[in-house]
Design a protein around this motif. Sequence first.
Motif, PDB file in Angstrom:
ATOM      1  N   LEU A 326     -21.151 -35.340  21.464  1.00  0.00           N
ATOM      2  CA  LEU A 326     -21.268 -35.847  22.824  1.00  0.00           C
ATOM      3  C   LEU A 326     -20.626 -34.882  23.811  1.00  0.00           C
ATOM      4  N   PHE A 327     -19.471 -34.316  23.443  1.00  0.00           N
ATOM      5  CA  PHE A 327     -18.830 -33.318  24.302  1.00  0.00           C
ATOM      6  C   PHE A 327     -19.723 -32.090  24.459  1.00  0.00           C
ATOM      7  N   SER A 328     -20.370 -31.675  23.382  1.00  0.00           N
ATOM      8  CA  SER A 328     -21.271 -30.525  23.447  1.00  0.00           C
ATOM      9  C   SER A 328     -22.464 -30.819  24.352  1.00  0.00           C
ATOM     10  N   THR A 329     -22.974 -32.050  24.302  1.00  0.00           N
ATOM     11  CA  THR A 329     -24.076 -32.442  25.184  1.00  0.00           C
ATOM     12  C   THR A 329     -23.659 -32.345  26.645  1.00  0.00           C
ATOM     13  N   ILE A 334     -23.654 -29.888  32.099  1.00  0.00           N
ATOM     14  CA  ILE A 334     -22.810 -29.500  33.242  1.00  0.00           C
ATOM     15  C   ILE A 334     -22.357 -28.055  33.050  1.00  0.00           C
ATOM     16  N   ASP A 335     -22.950 -27.130  33.779  1.00  0.00           N
ATOM     17  CA  ASP A 335     -22.565 -25.726  33.682  1.00  0.00           C
ATOM     18  C   ASP A 335     -22.530 -25.114  35.083  1.00  0.00           C
ATOM     19  N   ASN A 345     -25.230 -38.639  38.313  1.00  0.00           N
ATOM     20  CA  ASN A 345     -26.428 -38.060  37.702  1.00  0.00           C
ATOM     21  C   ASN A 345     -26.107 -37.417  36.351  1.00  0.00           C
ATOM     22  N   ALA A 346     -24.935 -36.778  36.262  1.00  0.00           N
ATOM     23  CA  ALA A 346     -24.527 -36.175  34.992  1.00  0.00           C
ATOM     24  C   ALA A 346     -24.364 -37.245  33.918  1.00  0.00           C
ATOM     25  N   GLU A 347     -23.769 -38.364  34.286  1.00  0.00           N
ATOM     26  CA  GLU A 347     -23.579 -39.457  33.326  1.00  0.00           C
ATOM     27  C   GLU A 347     -24.922 -40.016  32.864  1.00  0.00           C
ATOM     28  N   LYS A 353     -29.957 -38.344  27.141  1.00  0.00           N
ATOM     29  CA  LYS A 353     -29.998 -37.362  26.059  1.00  0.00           C
ATOM     30  C   LYS A 353     -29.550 -37.959  24.737  1.00  0.00           C
ATOM     31  N   ARG A 354     -28.488 -38.774  24.769  1.00  0.00           N
ATOM     32  CA  ARG A 354     -27.916 -39.299  23.534  1.00  0.00           C
ATOM     33  C   ARG A 354     -28.640 -40.542  23.027  1.00  0.00           C
TER      34      ARG A 354
END
Length: 362
Positions: A326-329, A334-335, A345-347, A353-354
């Motif tokens: 999940l941290f990798s996702t 977010i970059d 939006n990031a959440e 994705k997950r």
Amino acid sequence: MQKAMRDADLPGLSCMAHTLQLAVHEGILSQRSISDIAASGRRIVGHFKHSPLAYGRLEDCQKQLGQPVKKLHQDVSTRWNSTFYMLQSLVEQKLALASYAAEYELPCSFTVHQWKLIENTITILAPFEELTKEISSSSASAADVIPCVRALTRLLEKTVETDHGVKTAKSVLLDAVQRRFADIDAQKLYTIATMLDPRYKDRYFPEALRPRFHEQLQNILQTTNQPDPTTSTVEQPSSSKSTVTTPSACSLQAMFDELVDEVAGHSEEEITIISQVSQYMAESVLQRSSNPLAYWQVNETRFPALAKAARAYLCSPCTSVDSERLFSTAANIIDEKRSRLTPRNAEMLIMIKRNLPFITGR
């Protein structure tokens, strides 16, 4: 993370995948003969990784031998299974490497004895790789730890033909696994979760310890099924109160009641829990491919106390792999190139994705 759990006074368990990695490093990858062939394998793989020309020549050798064109796997020091994949890829390309070495120079090569040692090492590590994949899935729970360790220990205790040349490494590996997982029976979360999983129940515990764990489970069920003290007791109608007479403490009827209570020994709620546990344990276990949560969804009415406890205990994962994914996702979403992405939006993107695979089934 462990210090944060301790400071917050929260119960925690070690990551099973990390514990397996420590056991493998201590038990087999630290052996001189095996570490030497791993180092030689890195040099061979590095030779092709740093030379596109050498890789092209290796592909030509693979095509001439009628083998599928594959690249060699580079290992990473922090992941033992990457070393397993590297050795596996070297064995798969054994003929192609021999054909390449006949015409071109390699930094090192393996003898017949070393090739045999690589194959036997792969055989020993294959169950660990299979187990690591299984417990790293999002559906793995704390209930998988004790059965997996029991099965892995029994497998390492067996003597097979492929032990030639690696008997010492296998013995050290067995000792490392037993030492690393020596206290799993003392962890209440492991034992309760295992018994509440219909695929395992009490079948993976020594027979002498089963009564103790049954009693432990019954105590947990009584605690989780305590009535709410804030709920007021419904009063009986006055007419029924008048018909019920309490016998005198010195009367013969009081002695009858006292003898009945002594023989019973348990309240009605305790008897219900004991009968649920007995009936549940008496039934046969499910196949390991079955879904334990689906079982409890169907059998919740038959075993209400057990189903309530299963919701609490079967949700605990046995590794931190899924949370790290999940941290990798989040890091991939977010970059620096998406600096104007709002937290909301990031959440939502991370949630999609997950969870999209669970919706689409892929």
